[in-house]
Design a protein around this motif. Structure first.
Motif, PDB file in Angstrom:
ATOM      1  N   ASP A  89       0.850  -1.186   0.000  1.00 13.95           N
ATOM      2  CA  ASP A  89       0.000   0.000   0.000  1.00 13.95           C
ATOM      3  C   ASP A  89       0.889   1.241   0.000  1.00 13.95           C
ATOM      4  OD1 ASP A  89      -1.703   2.116   0.490  1.00 13.95           O
ATOM      5  OD2 ASP A  89      -2.535   1.283   2.342  1.00 13.95           O
ATOM      6  N   PRO A  90       0.953   1.980  -1.110  1.00 19.23           N
ATOM      7  CA  PRO A  90       1.842   3.139  -1.173  1.00 19.23           C
ATOM      8  C   PRO A  90       1.521   4.215  -0.139  1.00 19.23           C
ATOM      9  CG  PRO A  90       0.449   3.017  -3.130  1.00 19.23           C
ATOM     10  CD  PRO A  90       0.210   1.769  -2.352  1.00 19.23           C
ATOM     11  N   LEU A  91       0.250   4.334   0.241  1.00 16.75           N
ATOM     12  CA  LEU A  91      -0.108   5.321   1.263  1.00 16.75           C
ATOM     13  C   LEU A  91       0.447   4.924   2.624  1.00 16.75           C
ATOM     14  CD1 LEU A  91      -3.776   6.163   0.228  1.00 16.75           C
ATOM     15  CD2 LEU A  91      -1.637   7.232  -0.511  1.00 16.75           C
ATOM     16  N   ASP A  92       0.418   3.626   2.921  1.00 14.14           N
ATOM     17  CA  ASP A  92       1.009   3.125   4.166  1.00 14.14           C
ATOM     18  C   ASP A  92       2.517   3.357   4.162  1.00 14.14           C
ATOM     19  OD1 ASP A  92       0.986   1.612   6.703  1.00 14.14           O
ATOM     20  OD2 ASP A  92       2.081   0.119   5.517  1.00 14.14           O
ATOM     21  N   VAL A  93       3.133   3.107   3.027  1.00 11.88           N
ATOM     22  CA  VAL A  93       4.583   3.326   2.918  1.00 11.88           C
ATOM     23  C   VAL A  93       4.905   4.808   3.097  1.00 11.88           C
ATOM     24  CG1 VAL A  93       6.605   3.119   1.422  1.00 11.88           C
ATOM     25  CG2 VAL A  93       4.900   1.298   1.449  1.00 11.88           C
ATOM     26  N   GLY A  94       4.103   5.687   2.528  1.00  9.97           N
ATOM     27  CA  GLY A  94       4.320   7.124   2.679  1.00  9.97           C
ATOM     28  C   GLY A  94       4.220   7.562   4.125  1.00  9.97           C
ATOM     29  N   ARG A  95       3.211   7.056   4.845  1.00 11.97           N
ATOM     30  CA  ARG A  95       3.068   7.377   6.276  1.00 11.97           C
ATOM     31  C   ARG A  95       4.254   6.848   7.065  1.00 11.97           C
ATOM     32  NH1 ARG A  95      -2.321   6.123   5.000  1.00 11.97           N
ATOM     33  NH2 ARG A  95      -2.006   3.949   5.591  1.00 11.97           N
ATOM     34  N   PHE A  96       4.634   5.594   6.788  1.00 10.72           N
ATOM     35  CA  PHE A  96       5.760   4.976   7.494  1.00 10.72           C
ATOM     36  C   PHE A  96       7.043   5.773   7.251  1.00 10.72           C
ATOM     37  CE2 PHE A  96       9.486   2.226   7.320  1.00 10.72           C
ATOM     38  CZ  PHE A  96       9.478   1.676   8.587  1.00 10.72           C
ATOM     39  N   GLN A  97       7.303   6.105   6.007  1.00 10.66           N
ATOM     40  CA  GLN A  97       8.534   6.818   5.674  1.00 10.66           C
ATOM     41  C   GLN A  97       8.565   8.200   6.320  1.00 10.66           C
ATOM     42  OE1 GLN A  97      11.038   5.341   4.284  1.00 10.66           O
ATOM     43  NE2 GLN A  97      12.333   7.133   4.501  1.00 10.66           N
ATOM     44  N   THR A  98       7.420   8.866   6.360  1.00 14.10           N
ATOM     45  CA  THR A  98       7.352  10.180   7.000  1.00 14.10           C
ATOM     46  C   THR A  98       7.650  10.058   8.492  1.00 14.10           C
ATOM     47  OG1 THR A  98       5.737  10.954   5.376  1.00 14.10           O
ATOM     48  CG2 THR A  98       5.856  12.166   7.453  1.00 14.10           C
ATOM     49  N   ASP A  99       7.019   9.099   9.155  1.00 15.84           N
ATOM     50  CA  ASP A  99       7.255   8.910  10.587  1.00 15.84           C
ATOM     51  C   ASP A  99       8.709   8.538  10.875  1.00 15.84           C
ATOM     52  OD1 ASP A  99       4.565   9.442  11.025  1.00 15.84           O
ATOM     53  OD2 ASP A  99       4.008   7.325  11.294  1.00 15.84           O
ATOM     54  N   GLN A 100       9.257   7.632  10.069  1.00 12.11           N
ATOM     55  CA  GLN A 100      10.649   7.213  10.283  1.00 12.11           C
ATOM     56  C   GLN A 100      11.618   8.375  10.062  1.00 12.11           C
ATOM     57  OE1 GLN A 100      10.031   4.262  12.094  1.00 12.11           O
ATOM     58  NE2 GLN A 100      12.113   4.103  11.394  1.00 12.11           N
ATOM     59  N   THR A 101      11.372   9.148   9.016  1.00 13.12           N
ATOM     60  CA  THR A 101      12.252  10.278   8.734  1.00 13.12           C
ATOM     61  C   THR A 101      12.224  11.269   9.888  1.00 13.12           C
ATOM     62  OG1 THR A 101      11.956   9.999   6.358  1.00 13.12           O
ATOM     63  CG2 THR A 101      12.767  12.137   7.105  1.00 13.12           C
ATOM     64  N   GLU A 102      11.049  11.525  10.421  1.00  9.29           N
ATOM     65  CA  GLU A 102      10.971  12.440  11.568  1.00  9.29           C
ATOM     66  C   GLU A 102      11.740  11.868  12.756  1.00  9.29           C
ATOM     67  OE1 GLU A 102       7.909  14.955  14.380  1.00  9.29           O
ATOM     68  OE2 GLU A 102       7.057  13.564  12.902  1.00  9.29           O
ATOM     69  N   LEU A 103      11.579  10.596  13.027  1.00 13.15           N
ATOM     70  CA  LEU A 103      12.299   9.954  14.122  1.00 13.15           C
ATOM     71  C   LEU A 103      13.814  10.085  13.932  1.00 13.15           C
ATOM     72  CD1 LEU A 103      12.302   8.117  16.661  1.00 13.15           C
ATOM     73  CD2 LEU A 103      12.280   6.163  15.084  1.00 13.15           C
ATOM     74  N   TRP A 104      14.288   9.770  12.725  1.00 12.34           N
ATOM     75  CA  TRP A 104      15.732   9.835  12.453  1.00 12.34           C
ATOM     76  C   TRP A 104      16.265  11.253  12.604  1.00 12.34           C
ATOM     77  CZ3 TRP A 104      14.649   6.892   7.323  1.00 12.34           C
ATOM     78  CH2 TRP A 104      14.443   5.534   7.591  1.00 12.34           C
ATOM     79  N   LEU A 105      15.526  12.219  12.054  1.00 14.58           N
ATOM     80  CA  LEU A 105      16.005  13.601  12.123  1.00 14.58           C
ATOM     81  C   LEU A 105      15.978  14.132  13.550  1.00 14.58           C
ATOM     82  CD1 LEU A 105      14.487  15.193   8.898  1.00 14.58           C
ATOM     83  CD2 LEU A 105      16.854  14.467   9.306  1.00 14.58           C
ATOM     84  N   ARG A 106      14.966  13.799  14.316  1.00 19.40           N
ATOM     85  CA  ARG A 106      14.919  14.242  15.714  1.00 19.40           C
ATOM     86  C   ARG A 106      16.048  13.615  16.517  1.00 19.40           C
ATOM     87  NH1 ARG A 106      10.857  17.551  16.961  1.00 19.40           N
ATOM     88  NH2 ARG A 106       8.969  17.534  15.679  1.00 19.40           N
TER      89      ARG A 106
END
Length: 131
Positions: A24-41
């Motif tokens: 599900d590309p929408l699920d992947v988009g949500r996951f990637q957004t959350d992970q990117t925020e986690l990594w950057l923080r």
């Protein structure tokens, strides 16, 4: 940040598709957004910690790496205390000739394909100085 997250979502979609026919590309988009925020923080937290004073941190923009590879590589070599190769330009030219960037086609994707809203991402990631 929009291009970074969309690129990551595209990469992880391909990765997931090796294990599933139902990605599900929408699920992947949500996951990637959350992970990117986690990594950057986490990266920002590290930079503010005492441990950061014992390491070299160099920010490199992907756009700069592509547009001015030799200049960025010189910065990296200098930052880590390694002598810049005498034939750096030749080294880059040989690498590029052996591995042409789009030899296997151009990777095409859009943020919208992953349910990503550019303005929303820019607001969400406003906490990061390079986002």
């Amino acid at each position: 940040i929009v291009e970074t997250i969309a690129s990551g979502a595209s990469l992880f979609s391909v990765f997931r598709s090796t294990y599933s026919d139902d990605v599900d590309p929408l699920d992947v988009g949500r996951f990637q957004t959350d992970q990117t925020e986690l990594w950057l923080r986490r990266a920002l937290e590290f930079r503010e910690s005492p441990a950061a004073s014992s390491v070299t941190v160099l920010d490199v923009r992907y756009e700069d790496l592509v547009a001015s590879t030799a200049s960025v590589l010189k910065q990296i070599y200098t930052a880590v205390g390694i002598a810049v190769p005498d034939d750096l330009e030749g080294m880059i030219a040989r690498y590029d000739a052996a591995r042409p960037r789009h030899a296997k086609g151009v990777h095409r994707y859009t943020p919208e394909a992953f349910g990503l809203d550019g303005d929303g991402l820019r607001r969400r990631f406003a906490f990061h100085p390079h986002a």
